[in-house]
Scaffold this active site. Structure first.
Site, mmCIF file in Angstrom:
data_model
loop_
_atom_site.group_PDB
_atom_site.id
_atom_site.type_symbol
_atom_site.label_atom_id
_atom_site.label_comp_id
_atom_site.label_asym_id
_atom_site.label_seq_id
_atom_site.Cartn_x
_atom_site.Cartn_y
_atom_site.Cartn_z
ATOM 1 N N ASN A 9 0.862 -1.179 0.000
ATOM 2 C CA ASN A 9 0.000 0.000 0.000
ATOM 3 C C ASN A 9 0.901 1.234 0.000
ATOM 4 O O ASN A 9 1.479 1.577 1.024
ATOM 5 C CB ASN A 9 -0.899 -0.053 1.248
ATOM 6 C CG ASN A 9 -1.708 1.213 1.432
ATOM 7 O OD1 ASN A 9 -1.790 2.058 0.528
ATOM 8 N ND2 ASN A 9 -2.316 1.359 2.598
ATOM 9 N N LYS A 11 0.135 4.256 -0.225
ATOM 10 C CA LYS A 11 -0.505 5.441 0.384
ATOM 11 C C LYS A 11 -0.280 6.664 -0.514
ATOM 12 O O LYS A 11 -0.259 6.518 -1.728
ATOM 13 C CB LYS A 11 0.006 5.646 1.815
ATOM 14 C CG LYS A 11 -0.145 4.366 2.641
ATOM 15 C CD LYS A 11 0.050 4.557 4.107
ATOM 16 C CE LYS A 11 -0.155 3.211 4.798
ATOM 17 N NZ LYS A 11 -0.053 3.293 6.244
ATOM 18 N N GLU A 97 -6.753 4.696 7.974
ATOM 19 C CA GLU A 97 -6.540 6.117 7.656
ATOM 20 C C GLU A 97 -7.779 6.717 6.984
ATOM 21 O O GLU A 97 -8.079 7.897 7.156
ATOM 22 C CB GLU A 97 -5.279 6.265 6.785
ATOM 23 C CG GLU A 97 -4.018 6.068 7.628
ATOM 24 C CD GLU A 97 -2.846 5.444 6.902
ATOM 25 O OE1 GLU A 97 -2.818 5.447 5.655
ATOM 26 O OE2 GLU A 97 -1.934 4.932 7.595
ATOM 27 N N GLU A 165 -5.352 -4.946 10.788
ATOM 28 C CA GLU A 165 -4.301 -3.947 10.972
ATOM 29 C C GLU A 165 -4.539 -3.184 12.277
ATOM 30 O O GLU A 165 -5.315 -2.222 12.289
ATOM 31 C CB GLU A 165 -4.301 -2.956 9.813
ATOM 32 C CG GLU A 165 -4.047 -3.588 8.464
ATOM 33 C CD GLU A 165 -3.510 -2.565 7.487
ATOM 34 O OE1 GLU A 165 -2.390 -2.755 7.014
ATOM 35 O OE2 GLU A 165 -4.198 -1.568 7.218
ATOM 36 N N GLY A 171 2.525 2.204 10.820
ATOM 37 C CA GLY A 171 3.484 3.294 10.658
ATOM 38 C C GLY A 171 4.230 3.665 11.930
ATOM 39 O O GLY A 171 4.849 4.722 12.009
ATOM 40 N N SER A 210 3.438 -2.151 10.427
ATOM 41 C CA SER A 210 4.894 -2.197 10.621
ATOM 42 C C SER A 210 5.517 -3.535 10.235
ATOM 43 O O SER A 210 6.428 -4.029 10.896
ATOM 44 C CB SER A 210 5.259 -1.830 12.068
ATOM 45 O OG SER A 210 4.869 -0.502 12.341
HETATM 46 P P1 PGA Z 1 2.847 0.253 7.691
HETATM 47 O O1 PGA Z 1 1.361 0.458 7.072
HETATM 48 O O2 PGA Z 1 3.383 -1.031 7.112
HETATM 49 O O3 PGA Z 1 3.619 1.462 7.256
HETATM 50 O O4 PGA Z 1 2.685 0.152 9.165
HETATM 51 C C1 PGA Z 1 0.506 -0.622 6.891
HETATM 52 C C2 PGA Z 1 -0.794 -0.143 6.310
HETATM 53 O O5 PGA Z 1 -1.260 0.929 6.684
HETATM 54 O O6 PGA Z 1 -1.390 -0.821 5.456
#
Ligand code: PGA
Length: 253
Positions: A9, A11, A97, A165, A171, A210
């Site tokens: 992803n 983003k 998000e 998640e 993040g 993460s």
């Molecule tokens: P991250 O994000 O791996 O940066 O923690 C995962 C996600 O939001 O799908």
């Protein structure tokens, strides 16, 4: 047995030039990996460019969101037909998000999931608790409601993918341990079993939050973890390809 799945992803990151470079490197370094599905989920403006790079490979394209209406006066939104037209097979729905910054409710997640399936897109439905909810001991309660509401009135489809998640792990560099994740994955599988019976054993449940090449090996060893939804680590080809390799090598199936 369920095929593993690793989705990147991106983003709100990357220009077209960066996207093409990243997708090309991922393609070049994963062509020999079999037994699972690899997905890239770039922002809308990059879908077409990335599609051209991955055409004919074992990589699928996903959008990070979509609206549940077909067309019309919805400024700033994008329809299922549009993302399909751009080459998407999958669509991420209800990412935390989206829920946090754009007010997406479980009802909206349900409408989008229904619409995606109706239009032949495979929804990756995201659920997960916040740190406050985990500390209060209501993780199962919260995740249970999210899963049930997202799937309300929806018949079984193998195309549905669930992504667990935990919000506190996204993040933050603080991933759930494999035991913490497996506990929730097992709980989600129990709900799916209750809703859909035996076919639900084919539903893939991804872990996200993460994920790195260092921690995925342990996570993917768990019985109910079928892959990963990767944010930060999907923006660098080395780490993303490293995760895909670890999943394909460590997945017990
Ligand atoms: P991250 O994000 O791996 O940066 O923690 C995962 C996600 O939001 O799908």
């Amino acid at each position: 047995m369920r095929r593993w799945l690793v989705a990147g992803n991106w983003k709100m990151n990357n220009t077209i030039e960066e996207a093409i470079k990243l997708a090309t490197t991922v393609r070049e370094n994963t062509y020999d990996i079999k037994g699972g599905d690899i997905i890239l989920a770039p922002p809308y403006t990059l879908l077409h460019g990335v599609k051209e790079v991955i055409e004919g490979s074992n990589i699928f394209l996903a959008a990070q969101n979509m609206f549940y209406e077909d067309k019309g006066a919805y400024t700033g939104e994008i329809s299922p037909a549009m993302i399909k037209d751009a080459g998407c097979t999958y669509v991420i729905i209800g990412h935390s998000e989206r829920r946090k910054y754009f007010g997406e409710t479980d009802e909206v997640v349900n409408l989008k999931t229904k619409k995606a399936l109706k239009e032949g897109l495979k929804p990756i439905v995201c659920v997960g608790e916040t740190d406050v909810e985990r500390d209060k001991g209501i993780t199962s309660y919260v995740v249970g409601i999210q899963v049930r509401k997202a799937l309300y009135g929806i018949e079984f489809s193998e195309d549905i993918v669930i992504a667990y998640e935990p919000v506190w792990a996204i993040g933050t560099g603080r991933n759930a341990t494999s035991e913490q994740a497996e506990e929730v994955h097992r709980f989600i599988r129990g709900i799916l079993k209750e809703l859909y019976g035996t076919p639900s054993e084919r539903t893939r449940i991804l872990y996200g939050g993460s994920v790195t090449a260092d921690n995925i090996g342990e996570l993917i060893n768990m019985e109910n973890i079928d892959g990963a939804l990767v944010g930060g680590a999907s923006l660098k080809s080395d780490s993303f390809v490293g995760i895909i390799r670890k999943v394909s090598e460590n997945r017990k199936c």
